[in-house]
Design a protein around this motif. Sequence first.
Motif, PDB file in Angstrom:
ATOM      1  N   PHE A 132       0.824  -1.196   0.000  1.00 61.50           N
ATOM      2  CA  PHE A 132       0.000   0.000   0.000  1.00 61.50           C
ATOM      3  C   PHE A 132       0.865   1.255   0.000  1.00 61.50           C
ATOM      4  O   PHE A 132       2.087   1.190   0.178  1.00 61.50           O
ATOM      5  N   ARG A 133       0.195   2.403  -0.206  1.00 62.63           N
ATOM      6  CA  ARG A 133       0.881   3.690  -0.302  1.00 62.63           C
ATOM      7  C   ARG A 133       0.584   4.552   0.907  1.00 62.63           C
ATOM      8  O   ARG A 133      -0.582   4.669   1.325  1.00 62.63           O
ATOM      9  N   ALA A 146       0.427   8.314   1.807  1.00 63.75           N
ATOM     10  CA  ALA A 146       0.348   9.610   1.131  1.00 63.75           C
ATOM     11  C   ALA A 146       1.231  10.628   1.850  1.00 63.75           C
ATOM     12  O   ALA A 146       1.315  10.625   3.080  1.00 63.75           O
ATOM     13  N   PRO A 184       4.613   9.940  -2.588  1.00 66.97           N
ATOM     14  CA  PRO A 184       4.105   8.843  -1.755  1.00 66.97           C
ATOM     15  C   PRO A 184       5.183   7.763  -1.581  1.00 66.97           C
ATOM     16  O   PRO A 184       6.140   7.690  -2.354  1.00 66.97           O
ATOM     17  N   GLU A 204       5.637   3.583  -1.122  1.00 68.71           N
ATOM     18  CA  GLU A 204       5.039   2.249  -1.185  1.00 68.71           C
ATOM     19  C   GLU A 204       5.712   1.351  -0.144  1.00 68.71           C
ATOM     20  O   GLU A 204       6.938   1.323  -0.048  1.00 68.71           O
ATOM     21  N   PRO A 210      -3.078   5.893   6.492  1.00 64.85           N
ATOM     22  CA  PRO A 210      -4.170   5.702   5.519  1.00 64.85           C
ATOM     23  C   PRO A 210      -5.528   5.455   6.141  1.00 64.85           C
ATOM     24  O   PRO A 210      -6.551   5.598   5.461  1.00 64.85           O
ATOM     25  N   ALA A 221      -8.354  -1.417   2.000  1.00 65.53           N
ATOM     26  CA  ALA A 221      -7.338  -0.807   1.131  1.00 65.53           C
ATOM     27  C   ALA A 221      -7.706  -0.971  -0.337  1.00 65.53           C
ATOM     28  O   ALA A 221      -7.575  -0.033  -1.146  1.00 65.53           O
ATOM     29  N   TRP A 249      -6.065   2.426  -2.007  1.00 66.05           N
ATOM     30  CA  TRP A 249      -4.721   2.805  -1.552  1.00 66.05           C
ATOM     31  C   TRP A 249      -3.813   1.596  -1.304  1.00 66.05           C
ATOM     32  O   TRP A 249      -2.676   1.749  -0.838  1.00 66.05           O
TER      33      TRP A 249
END
Length: 833
Positions: free
Chosen positions: A232-233, A235, A243, A245, A313, A406, A411
């Motif tokens: 996932f990222r 932000a 971003p 990862e 997130p 997610a 995301w």
Amino acid sequence: MASRYNALKSDSTWQRIWEERRTFAADDHSPKPRSYVLEMFPYPSGRIHMGHVRNYTMGDVLARYRRMIGHEVLHPMGWDAFGMPAENAAMEKGVHPGGWTRDNIATMKAQLKRLGFALDWTREIATCEPDYYGHEQALFLDLYAGGLVYRKESAVNWDPVDMTVLANEQVIDGRGWRSGALVEKRKLNQWFLKITDFADELLEGLTTLEHWPDKVKLMQENWIGRSKGLQFRFAPVAPFATPIEVYSTRPDTIFGASFVAIAADHPIARELAETNAEAAAFIERCKAGGTTAAELETQEKLGFDTGYRMQHPMDDSITLPVYIANFVLMDYGTGAVMGVPAHDQRDLDFARKYGLSVTRVVADGDLTAPVFEGDTAYTGSGQLVNSGPLDGMEVEAAKAAVIARAEGEGWGQGQTVYRLRDWGVSRQRYWGTPIPIIHCDDCGAVPVPKDQLPVTLPEDVTFDVPGNPLDRHATWKHVDCPNCGKPARRETDTLDTFVDSSWYFIRFASQPKDRPFDPEVVKQWLPVGQYIGGVEHAILHLLYARFWTRALKHIGLIDVAEPFAGLFTQGMVTHESYKSSDGRWLAPGEIRDGIEIATGQPITVGRVEKMSKSKKNTVDPEPIVDQYGADAVRWFMLSDSPPERDLPWSESGIEGSWRFVQRLWRLFDGSEAAEGEDKALSRKLHQTIAGVAADIEALAFNKAVAKLYELVNAIEKAKPSAARNDAIRTTMLLVAPMVPHMAEEAWAGMGQEGLIADAAWPVVDESLLVEDEVTVAVQVNGKLRDTLTVAKGLPKDQLEATALASDKIVRALDGATPKKVIVVPDRLVNIVA
């Protein structure tokens, strides 16, 4: 027969006869059932040690037994002959690696032959010879053509003094094992094999290996390390705009995250270093660390706060700091991780060092408070706490919930990942298989045409300058491109020696000159029925061999997926260790009666542990064989411990084995013309035939030895009879796989035809395996007065009558009339007088 067995004379006589007659050469055209018995082949370090002796004795007993039950047996031997020790010898002693290696092979081969192993020496291979590694080069090119080989830039351990890449095992406390220099992380172009393409196959294949130790299968399963997680990222928080990862196997712990860590060579770290001198200096410091997961776990955790922050997130109120960290590698995952200190020990160490928050999100029993105390992370199961919408969920349910959210919100994505990485096979050294690639400025990497194989190592190399001699050789690396004809360069890296040992068992089975193997012949022998070797090879060698075999099957060269149907990992041979009064390690030959011979000072006796040259607690097999003969050494290796456990070496143990060999010799010389049956002895004999056969098949050699001791005791106590003579002759056959020289000598001395090595295993009389007689104790007034051997299940009245008719009981009663007789069928008659 002579009254005393002359071991040394017998050993040399029968070893010569076996060799002259090619007794143990396997026949590819035989119609017999096939048995492929193989011990892991040795590195030719100079001399064999007791670990070799134990390993090869076990395989030898099984191979000889299989021949006796009518199998065509392949039991070969060769040498894992490339590697760094030969180059170290070249540097330290001024010798050529090839000469040093071949001299060692000659010495060790002679030592192995003295132990009388039933080896097919006609198939001997040494991986350092062009007629082996040339075929390995051909297979490498086949895998390259099949899309299973590639080249890329990768982080390596670099020794700046020896100017070479070091294997992870050669980095000790961050320093090169030979030079002592601080090891650096460098990026080099390396050749890789796509083992990760076979990760699922290698995992699933473990379920088919019924005759492998569970512990080895578990080690391989953990090494491959398949897991479901979330990529996932995070932000960015303004003004930072990029971003990050990450991948996590524990998305359930996302509410416990307190930082994000990136690798020193992550693009964000490199960009920051261009404008931040402190960041650049920290990144340089990280290059001095290790490159393996194991090293990253043990080294001090260091970080550099970038000043950037990331948005959580699932909770807009949480932002996380971004650190460059020395325990994150760009080659693993995304090169960035989510730090959850309460539930990961590495993250906890880091958080404590830099004063970051540590929040409990998985309950440890009754412990649910958000503030996590202590310095040991909780990694067990439990219910989610302090995690908002996840509270009350079990771990697996919470993982699924986070992944679903997610994916739904866009995301992140659930992914299956593996701990396993592709196999980097490039080594910057001379003494290895040259990688058959030519580099052309116009054409790129070009395979060497197969009709130009083998690409052989040049002999005229020097080791007086650090680094790879192939790289600085005046002429060897300069060739024309096979495609365009322009000047080009040979690849100067050589292959990891694990490649050499990943297919040698196939070459043992089939050795045509014009190709690596004949698939039809290989199909007859493989998989190896029984493979024997140390558990230290449980992961890399065995995993690489399993991969190589599957890769060859994938490109259509063979029809076998798993190379080893059965695997046995034997224990080590151990010995006491000794230290002098000033702390030096002493060899057993340097002490007598607790005193160091050279100084007269008392010594300190240490633990019984694995024999090793560094602690000087090794025992050279050669003088032991000189003194006691090969068979006594073999018997000792089989008798004192279960084969999967360590075997403590002792002088008394080898002396006891030598005495038993002499005892067998006297027994075999003790048959005489006689008639008559001895049913008890015959039953014992046939139970032993069946029991020893089952124990050998199960590699339970110490149990087989115990049964043979019992049989010999029974024969020695038995009166002369035809049954006793048959038992003596049969015992020769039963011990022949274990003490083959003495068995051959006795077999010939009794006038038997042919070699006992070619004789058949005794046939079991199944009717004698059933106990139809029992031994019954007879007491008079509670005291044992006689024992009776009677038919099993004899009725009470007949058992009572038999007991009262015994001469010993009549004398014990001395005319008295029994008042009461208590009979327990098959066990006891108690007479009360």
